[in-house]
Design an enzyme around this catalytic site. Sequence first.
Site, PDB file in Angstrom:
ATOM      1  N   TYR A 138       0.822  -1.217   0.000  1.00 13.15           N
ATOM      2  CA  TYR A 138       0.000   0.000   0.000  1.00 13.15           C
ATOM      3  C   TYR A 138       0.860   1.273   0.000  1.00 13.15           C
ATOM      4  O   TYR A 138       0.361   2.350   0.282  1.00 13.15           O
ATOM      5  CB  TYR A 138      -0.911   0.026   1.232  1.00 13.15           C
ATOM      6  CG  TYR A 138      -2.155  -0.836   1.128  1.00 13.15           C
ATOM      7  CD1 TYR A 138      -2.122  -2.109   0.570  1.00 13.15           C
ATOM      8  CD2 TYR A 138      -3.377  -0.371   1.625  1.00 13.15           C
ATOM      9  CE1 TYR A 138      -3.258  -2.901   0.508  1.00 13.15           C
ATOM     10  CE2 TYR A 138      -4.529  -1.154   1.552  1.00 13.15           C
ATOM     11  CZ  TYR A 138      -4.453  -2.416   0.998  1.00 13.15           C
ATOM     12  OH  TYR A 138      -5.589  -3.191   0.933  1.00 13.15           O
ATOM     13  N   LYS A 189       4.797 -14.591   1.338  1.00  6.34           N
ATOM     14  CA  LYS A 189       4.828 -15.372   0.099  1.00  6.34           C
ATOM     15  C   LYS A 189       6.292 -15.381  -0.334  1.00  6.34           C
ATOM     16  O   LYS A 189       6.652 -14.934  -1.429  1.00  6.34           O
ATOM     17  CB  LYS A 189       3.891 -14.714  -0.927  1.00  6.34           C
ATOM     18  CG  LYS A 189       3.659 -15.524  -2.164  1.00  6.34           C
ATOM     19  CD  LYS A 189       2.809 -16.773  -1.969  1.00  6.34           C
ATOM     20  CE  LYS A 189       2.766 -17.549  -3.272  1.00  6.34           C
ATOM     21  NZ  LYS A 189       2.186 -18.878  -3.158  1.00  6.34           N
ATOM     22  N   ASP A 222      -1.015 -18.443   0.648  1.00  5.52           N
ATOM     23  CA  ASP A 222      -2.070 -19.288   0.064  1.00  5.52           C
ATOM     24  C   ASP A 222      -2.469 -20.391   1.048  1.00  5.52           C
ATOM     25  O   ASP A 222      -3.654 -20.658   1.265  1.00  5.52           O
ATOM     26  CB  ASP A 222      -1.655 -19.841  -1.310  1.00  5.52           C
ATOM     27  CG  ASP A 222      -0.223 -20.355  -1.367  1.00  5.52           C
ATOM     28  OD1 ASP A 222       0.484 -20.292  -0.334  1.00  5.52           O
ATOM     29  OD2 ASP A 222       0.202 -20.826  -2.441  1.00  5.52           O
ATOM     30  N   ASP A 246      -5.101  -7.387   4.755  1.00  8.16           N
ATOM     31  CA  ASP A 246      -6.421  -6.966   4.274  1.00  8.16           C
ATOM     32  C   ASP A 246      -7.220  -8.181   3.817  1.00  8.16           C
ATOM     33  O   ASP A 246      -8.377  -8.371   4.223  1.00  8.16           O
ATOM     34  CB  ASP A 246      -6.244  -5.975   3.116  1.00  8.16           C
ATOM     35  CG  ASP A 246      -7.584  -5.569   2.521  1.00  8.16           C
ATOM     36  OD1 ASP A 246      -8.492  -5.242   3.305  1.00  8.16           O
ATOM     37  OD2 ASP A 246      -7.723  -5.590   1.285  1.00  8.16           O
ATOM     38  N   ASP A 250     -10.791 -10.239   5.755  1.00 13.38           N
ATOM     39  CA  ASP A 250     -12.149 -10.477   5.244  1.00 13.38           C
ATOM     40  C   ASP A 250     -12.509 -11.967   5.414  1.00 13.38           C
ATOM     41  O   ASP A 250     -13.634 -12.302   5.778  1.00 13.38           O
ATOM     42  CB  ASP A 250     -12.283 -10.063   3.766  1.00 13.38           C
ATOM     43  CG  ASP A 250     -12.950  -8.691   3.597  1.00 13.38           C
ATOM     44  OD1 ASP A 250     -12.687  -7.801   4.426  1.00 13.38           O
ATOM     45  OD2 ASP A 250     -13.736  -8.506   2.643  1.00 13.38           O
TER      46      ASP A 250
END
Length: 359
Positions: A138, A189, A222, A246, A250
């Site tokens: 970001y 990752k 993942d 982020d 969710d």
Amino acid sequence: MATHRIAVIPGDGIGKEVIAEGAKVLRALERLEPHLRLRLTRFAWGCDWYRKHGEVMPADCLEVLARFDAIYLGAIGDPANVPDTIAQHALLNLRKGLDQYACVRPALLLPGVRSPLAGQAPGAIDFIVVRENTEGEYAGTGGRLYRGTPKEVAVQTSIFTRAGTERIIRYAFALAGRRKRRRLTSVTKSNVQQYSMVFWDEVFWAVAREFPDVQAESMLADAACMNFVRAPERFDVVVASNQFGDILTDIAAAIVGSLGLAPSANINPSRALPSMFEPVHGSAPDIAGQGIANPLAAILAAEMMLDFLGERRGARRIRRAAMAVLAEGKALPADLGGQARTAEVGAAVLHHLREAGRA
Ligand code: NAD
Ligand code: IPM
Ligand code: MN
């Protein structure tokens, strides 16, 4: 007697609807807690403001907000009318400009709430995602060249600084160290992003040495998404970069019942500048204006705000009242399978707050 100055930014869409209920809860709490003084100042910033003034928030918004003890935010975004990058630049400007580097997002399956995952009992899912909140994916660095042509180029660069990475990882370790299970999972990752994420891993394991009591592990993003669904009970505290955090939050909100229940705290641990409390969810244009949004995420964000301000008893009162509404199951909003409207859920929380206050 403590007076807490709180800047209230309801924002857009259901942000306005849920913050209205949260503000009622804060006002009611003030009457129940004789020593508590909350001075709420409302700012009508957001996409309506943009249409009138050409900016989502005034240029001096950071200086204005710096004078407050905390910020209570609904949501920003009206994608049908204002480009979302413009709207969200304003939100990210607050998180970055006020150096709210620790985004803390609890995921707890509460009694009375059904997880979409089979066989999960209340309390079985109980973890906190600590999301880096000022840099990473970001950072906002990049650009576009040759717009609209076949040779068009778009570059978006992530920025991971040592200072920024160390401080968020240290924050997460310290938080994990205060919890019963004392377990911290770092999500990256690093099998693919050989610069930023390998660097994050190195910092993670270096900081881990300062916290020998915390069981540390590293997990690929993942696999972490899969494990949130397959075995969420194994997580205690999770630390991740801005964008991974982020996305993970969710999923976390969904597995503990609904996005409409998930609160978020954007913390500046130095307390030199105000921290900001908001729901994880956005302005939900698909249901805005219908009066059916779940206000509990916003109300639980108010709980986190009071807790951060040192008003632990007031925070506990809000939490108990929200939990009573869920356990009772009479005033549940649509996202939790009920039919109660936003104001009815808010009224039920107020009812339980006052009932408990009398007892
Ligand atoms: P969203 O979180 O607004 O909504 C996603 C889905 O969840 C929608 O179907 C919505 O109806 C539902 N939902 C969300 N909150 C709910 C609640 N309290 N009660 C019941 N249902 C709820 O995400 P989106 O639709 O992708 O984004 C809409 C706008 O909000 C965009 O402009 C986006 O950029 C913005 N946004 C802002 C914030 C913020 O200000 N912090 C956070 C997320 C998204
Ligand atoms: C959130 C939101 C924001 C984010 C957007 C609206 C900028 O999705 O708070 O989770 O990505 O941080
Ligand atoms: Mn989000």
